[in-house]
Design an enzyme around this catalytic site. Structure first.
Site, PDB file in Angstrom:
ATOM      1  N   ASP A  20     -21.091  -7.299  -1.643  1.00 39.00           N
ATOM      2  CA  ASP A  20     -19.992  -7.910  -2.394  1.00 39.00           C
ATOM      3  C   ASP A  20     -18.717  -7.834  -1.554  1.00 39.00           C
ATOM      4  OD1 ASP A  20     -18.266  -8.870  -4.271  1.00 39.00           O
ATOM      5  OD2 ASP A  20     -18.616  -7.286  -5.755  1.00 39.00           O
ATOM      6  N   ASP A 114     -19.107 -14.927  -2.600  1.00 38.91           N
ATOM      7  CA  ASP A 114     -18.803 -13.614  -2.012  1.00 38.91           C
ATOM      8  C   ASP A 114     -19.780 -12.512  -2.395  1.00 38.91           C
ATOM      9  OD1 ASP A 114     -17.901 -13.337  -4.676  1.00 38.91           O
ATOM     10  OD2 ASP A 114     -16.554 -11.741  -4.036  1.00 38.91           O
ATOM     11  N   GLU A 115     -20.917 -12.884  -2.931  1.00 35.60           N
ATOM     12  CA  GLU A 115     -21.842 -11.862  -3.429  1.00 35.60           C
ATOM     13  C   GLU A 115     -23.274 -12.310  -3.213  1.00 35.60           C
ATOM     14  OE1 GLU A 115     -22.111 -10.086  -7.608  1.00 35.60           O
ATOM     15  OE2 GLU A 115     -20.155 -11.032  -7.547  1.00 35.60           O
TER      16      GLU A 115
HETATM   17 MG   LIG Z   1     -16.277  -9.687  -4.505  1.00 38.95          MG
END
Ligand SMILES: [Mg+2]
Length: 363
Positions: A20, A114-115
């Site tokens: 993350d 983003d993950e």
């Molecule tokens: Mg994040």
């Protein structure tokens, strides 16, 4: 205590890493503009309806959070520097992160820009442990992209996701199979991914304030209260999650719709169409791919559903273009003075790979 249960005895314990990126959009902005470093940065569009897309850790100290109305963020942190989101740039960085992940495993399930989850039970890099894979990925992201990522390592997705949040930002946390219950038991119930405010208070009503307390509750009671999700909660309380990492699960469509407080005429649907289009547009910006088909959905006061769709030769690339298309779809509905509408929806579908910026014009 201290052992992980597997309902299927043949099941191989998995090694899952959840990566993350820390305050992703805000961190990219701070990386690319040194004058923003160390300052409270809020990534959001201007406007009274705008919501925060991301906040730097400096801004978070003032209570600013993602998805909060931008106006509220401004009140909480008057010195915050507001930056308009640049999703083309975030997507490019996201692709670079994805490239790093692919050095280690092809079993990658992205959750957003983003993950992502990685199944590293067998990893491509030949590293001895999942922890070493996570460390290496974090190092590569830091060195090559000048950004930080937090990582969680665990025997399943559910635990890996909690773990990546545990030492955030710029942290690594590992839950070994033998440590699952020691870790889980004291965890406040609200920390379980998927347990929102409502579920949290309903669980507290039956005494499940922590995961350990949840373990004491009968499966039948959980199922009676929460239906199918009750079964899932029963498993999660024991650290059991058999959901595999699924690579390339592409989004099929995104839509937003709203039932109106009072029925309106066709011409009065304007504001709602714009609003729904804006919502869908915001959501679509988090996708790595782009949608070519725009759908307008209207429900009449007598519950008939009318839909019109348009597939653009090139995907709409601004919110204004999307609004324009959605409004033009409304023109394709036969005007009827007496007809009233109770619901307005706008959707995007037919997602395709975005053209790389350096792709040739004709291919
Ligand atoms: Mg994040």
């Amino acid at each position: 205590m201290g052992t992980t249960e597997y309902s299927n005895e043949d099941a191989i314990p998995r090694k899952i890493v959840h990566i993350d990126m820390d305050a992703f959009y805000a961190s990219v902005e701070q990386r690319d503009d040194p004058s923003l470093r160390g300052k409270p940065v809020v990534v959001a569009w201007r406007g009274s309806r705008s919501v925060v897309c991301a906040a730097s850790y400096e801004a978070r100290q003032f209570g600013v959070r993602s998805a909060m109305p931008a106006l509220r963020a401004q009140r909480l942190c008057p010195d915050a520097i507001f930056v308009a989101p640049d999703f083309a740039r975030y997507k490019a960085v996201s692709r670079s992160v994805r490239d790093i992940l692919h050095r280690h495993s092809d079993l990658i399930e992205p959750l957003s820009l983003d993950e992502a989850y990685l199944d590293v039970t067998e990893n491509k890099s030949g590293l001895a442990t999942a922890t070493l894979v996570a460390k290496t990925i974090r190092g590569q992201i830091r060195e090559e992209l000048l950004l930080t990522a937090s990582a969680g390592v665990a025997p399943n997705k559910f635990l890996a996701k909690i773990a990546s949040d545990w030492r955030k930002p710029d942290g690594l946390f590992v839950i070994q199979p033998s440590e699952v219950n020691v870790f889980l038991a004291p965890l406040p119930i609200g920390r379980v991914p998927g347990v929102g405010k409502v579920t949290e208070s309903r669980l507290k009503e039956i005494g499940a304030t922590t995961v350990g307390r949840l373990q004491c509750i009968d499966q039948s009671l959980l199922q009676a209260r929460f239906g199918r999700y009750g079964r899932r909660l029963y498993d999660l309380a024991r650290g059991i999650d058999h959901n595999p990492v699924v690579a390339n699960r592409p989004t099929k469509s995104i839509s937003a719709e709203d039932t109106l407080e009072c029925d309106v005429s066709l011409s009065e649907t304007d504001g709602w169409i714009r609003q729904m289009a804006q919502k869908v547009w915001d959501a679509s910006q988090k996708e790595a791919r782009v949608a070519r088909t725009v759908v307008l959905k209207l429900k009449t006061s007598d519950f008939a559903i009318l839909t019109r769709s348009f597939t653009a030769p090139a995907p709409p690339n601004t919110c204004e273009q999307l609004i324009k298309i959605a409004l033009s779809l409304r023109d394709r509905i036969e005007p009827n003075e007496s007809q009233r509408f109770r619901l307005v929806g706008v959707g995007l579908s037919n997602f395709t790979e975005a053209k790389q910026p350096d792709a040739p014009l004709f291919d």
